[in-house]
Design a protein around this motif. Structure first.
Motif, PDB file in Angstrom:
ATOM      1  N   UNK A  36       1.203  -1.451   0.037  1.00 22.76           N
ATOM      2  CA  UNK A  36       0.385   0.194  -0.565  1.00 22.76           C
ATOM      3  C   UNK A  36       0.800   1.246   0.151  1.00 22.76           C
ATOM      4  N   UNK A  37       0.562   2.145  -1.107  1.00 16.62           N
ATOM      5  CA  UNK A  37       0.998   3.597  -1.065  1.00 16.62           C
ATOM      6  C   UNK A  37      -0.047   4.497  -0.918  1.00 16.62           C
ATOM      7  N   UNK A  38       0.390   5.848  -0.357  1.00 14.63           N
ATOM      8  CA  UNK A  38      -0.052   7.086  -0.818  1.00 14.63           C
ATOM      9  C   UNK A  38      -0.309   7.837  -1.216  1.00 14.63           C
ATOM     10  N   UNK A  47       5.491   5.066   0.441  1.00 13.68           N
ATOM     11  CA  UNK A  47       4.965   3.837   0.763  1.00 13.68           C
ATOM     12  C   UNK A  47       4.544   3.743   1.779  1.00 13.68           C
ATOM     13  N   UNK A  48       3.292   2.691   2.540  1.00 17.22           N
ATOM     14  CA  UNK A  48       2.675   2.839   3.644  1.00 17.22           C
ATOM     15  C   UNK A  48       2.859   1.529   4.421  1.00 17.22           C
ATOM     16  N   UNK A  49       3.230   0.510   3.327  1.00 12.27           N
ATOM     17  CA  UNK A  49       3.447  -1.332   4.004  1.00 12.27           C
ATOM     18  C   UNK A  49       3.393  -2.154   2.582  1.00 12.27           C
ATOM     19  N   UNK A  50       4.568  -2.847   3.221  1.00 12.31           N
ATOM     20  CA  UNK A  50       4.549  -3.954   1.623  1.00 12.31           C
ATOM     21  C   UNK A  50       4.206  -5.232   3.166  1.00 12.31           C
ATOM     22  N   UNK A  51       4.300  -6.453   2.563  1.00 12.60           N
ATOM     23  CA  UNK A  51       4.117  -7.671   2.186  1.00 12.60           C
ATOM     24  C   UNK A  51       4.615  -8.703   1.305  1.00 12.60           C
ATOM     25  N   UNK A  52       5.707  -9.393   1.435  1.00  9.01           N
ATOM     26  CA  UNK A  52       6.177 -10.491   0.572  1.00  9.01           C
ATOM     27  C   UNK A  52       5.281 -11.357   0.354  1.00  9.01           C
ATOM     28  N   UNK A  53       5.921 -12.443  -0.647  1.00  6.18           N
ATOM     29  CA  UNK A  53       4.543 -13.470  -0.921  1.00  6.18           C
ATOM     30  C   UNK A  53       4.234 -14.726   0.530  1.00  6.18           C
ATOM     31  N   UNK A  55       5.260 -13.383   3.710  1.00  6.33           N
ATOM     32  CA  UNK A  55       4.258 -12.820   4.616  1.00  6.33           C
ATOM     33  C   UNK A  55       4.970 -11.868   5.163  1.00  6.33           C
ATOM     34  N   UNK A  56       5.705 -11.575   5.281  1.00  6.11           N
ATOM     35  CA  UNK A  56       6.836 -10.698   5.949  1.00  6.11           C
ATOM     36  C   UNK A  56       6.866  -8.869   5.354  1.00  6.11           C
ATOM     37  N   UNK A  57       6.905  -8.713   6.683  1.00  5.28           N
ATOM     38  CA  UNK A  57       5.954  -7.240   6.544  1.00  5.28           C
ATOM     39  C   UNK A  57       7.229  -6.120   6.288  1.00  5.28           C
ATOM     40  N   UNK A  58       6.520  -4.753   5.740  1.00  2.00           N
ATOM     41  CA  UNK A  58       7.833  -3.538   5.935  1.00  2.00           C
ATOM     42  C   UNK A  58       6.866  -2.349   6.335  1.00  2.00           C
ATOM     43  N   UNK A  59       6.833  -1.992   7.327  1.00  3.03           N
ATOM     44  CA  UNK A  59       5.663  -0.151   7.159  1.00  3.03           C
ATOM     45  C   UNK A  59       7.290   0.909   6.804  1.00  3.03           C
ATOM     46  N   UNK A  60       6.436   1.606   6.933  1.00  4.13           N
ATOM     47  CA  UNK A  60       6.889   3.412   7.329  1.00  4.13           C
ATOM     48  C   UNK A  60       6.865   3.591   8.607  1.00  4.13           C
ATOM     49  N   UNK A  61       7.727   4.407   9.380  1.00  7.30           N
ATOM     50  CA  UNK A  61       7.680   4.564  10.266  1.00  7.30           C
ATOM     51  C   UNK A  61       5.969   5.499  10.854  1.00  7.30           C
ATOM     52  N   UNK A  62       6.186   6.096   9.904  1.00  7.19           N
ATOM     53  CA  UNK A  62       4.964   6.766  10.292  1.00  7.19           C
ATOM     54  C   UNK A  62       3.778   6.381  10.723  1.00  7.19           C
ATOM     55  N   UNK A  63       3.789   4.714   9.831  1.00  8.99           N
ATOM     56  CA  UNK A  63       2.773   3.732  10.572  1.00  8.99           C
ATOM     57  C   UNK A  63       2.522   3.050  11.653  1.00  8.99           C
ATOM     58  N   UNK A  64       4.081   2.444  12.284  1.00 10.75           N
ATOM     59  CA  UNK A  64       4.252   1.064  12.965  1.00 10.75           C
ATOM     60  C   UNK A  64       3.767   1.738  14.082  1.00 10.75           C
ATOM     61  N   UNK A  65       3.015  -0.022  14.367  1.00 10.27           N
ATOM     62  CA  UNK A  65       2.640   0.504  15.659  1.00 10.27           C
ATOM     63  C   UNK A  65       0.604   0.402  15.655  1.00 10.27           C
ATOM     64  N   UNK A  66       0.381   1.305  14.384  1.00  9.82           N
ATOM     65  CA  UNK A  66      -0.842   1.502  13.832  1.00  9.82           C
ATOM     66  C   UNK A  66      -1.648   1.243  13.131  1.00  9.82           C
ATOM     67  N   UNK A  67      -0.926   0.561  11.516  1.00  2.00           N
ATOM     68  CA  UNK A  67      -1.249  -0.344  10.522  1.00  2.00           C
ATOM     69  C   UNK A  67      -0.896  -1.273  11.273  1.00  2.00           C
ATOM     70  N   UNK A  77      -5.761 -11.001  -2.800  1.00  2.00           N
ATOM     71  CA  UNK A  77      -6.242  -9.567  -2.154  1.00  2.00           C
ATOM     72  C   UNK A  77      -5.356  -9.518  -1.089  1.00  2.00           C
ATOM     73  N   UNK A  78      -4.848  -8.011  -1.010  1.00  4.42           N
ATOM     74  CA  UNK A  78      -4.353  -7.878   0.241  1.00  4.42           C
ATOM     75  C   UNK A  78      -5.094  -6.473   1.150  1.00  4.42           C
ATOM     76  N   UNK A  79      -4.800  -6.891   2.427  1.00  3.53           N
ATOM     77  CA  UNK A  79      -5.473  -6.321   3.402  1.00  3.53           C
ATOM     78  C   UNK A  79      -4.920  -4.933   3.885  1.00  3.53           C
ATOM     79  N   UNK A  80      -5.214  -3.312   4.634  1.00  2.00           N
ATOM     80  CA  UNK A  80      -4.406  -2.707   5.561  1.00  2.00           C
ATOM     81  C   UNK A  80      -5.031  -1.904   6.113  1.00  2.00           C
ATOM     82  N   UNK A  81      -5.309  -2.689   7.425  1.00  2.00           N
ATOM     83  CA  UNK A  81      -6.282  -2.054   8.993  1.00  2.00           C
ATOM     84  C   UNK A  81      -5.276  -1.431   9.547  1.00  2.00           C
ATOM     85  N   UNK A  82      -6.106   0.074  10.065  1.00  2.00           N
ATOM     86  CA  UNK A  82      -5.337   0.982   9.483  1.00  2.00           C
ATOM     87  C   UNK A  82      -6.275   1.395  10.786  1.00  2.00           C
TER      88      UNK A  82
END
Length: 121
Positions: A36-38, A47-53, A55-67, A77-82
């Motif tokens: 997900x980008x914004x 970049x907001x967050x990414x996930x590999x096949x 399921x390794x994930x990566x987050x922008x510092x601004x959303x870590x712990x919230x998204x 399908x990919x989801x983003x819980x915010x």
């Protein structure tokens, strides 16, 4: 024709939650990373967050712990819980996926059309 279709955007008050979904449809052999980008008005897409096949994930510092990003490989399908949304999260959110359409093809980058998220009281 391959498409990424997003849903789940909208207007929410600060502190509220939204869940974005993005489903890939069409001729697909495999999907590698999804993300997900914004893009906020007057700003570059980020970049907001990414996930590999795997399921390794990566987050922008601004959303870590919230998204939280997740994916359902069976549904492409990919989801983003915010959660704990802030006014500065207001932006158009875009789904992104690296997709191989056939066993013999290269991997290409695909984008959804974008969904608006507005955080305001």
């Amino acid at each position: 024709q391959l498409q990424l279709v997003e849903s789940g955007g909208g207007l929410v008050q600060p502190g509220g939650s939204l869940r974005l979904s993005c489903a890939a449809s069409g001729s697909i052999f495999s999907i590698n990373a999804m993300g997900w980008y914004r893009q906020a008005p007057g700003k570059q897409r980020e970049l907001v967050a990414s996930i590999t096949s795997g399921r390794s994930t990566n987050y922008a510092d601004s959303v870590k712990g919230r998204f939280t990003i997740s994916r359902d490989n069976a549904k492409n399908t990919v989801y983003l819980q915010m959660n704990s949304l802030k006014p500065e999260d207001t932006a158009v959110y875009y789904c992104n996926a690296l997709i191989r359409r056939t066993i013999a093809s290269n991997t290409f980058n695909y984008w959804g059309q974008g969904t608006q998220v507005t955080v305001s009281s």
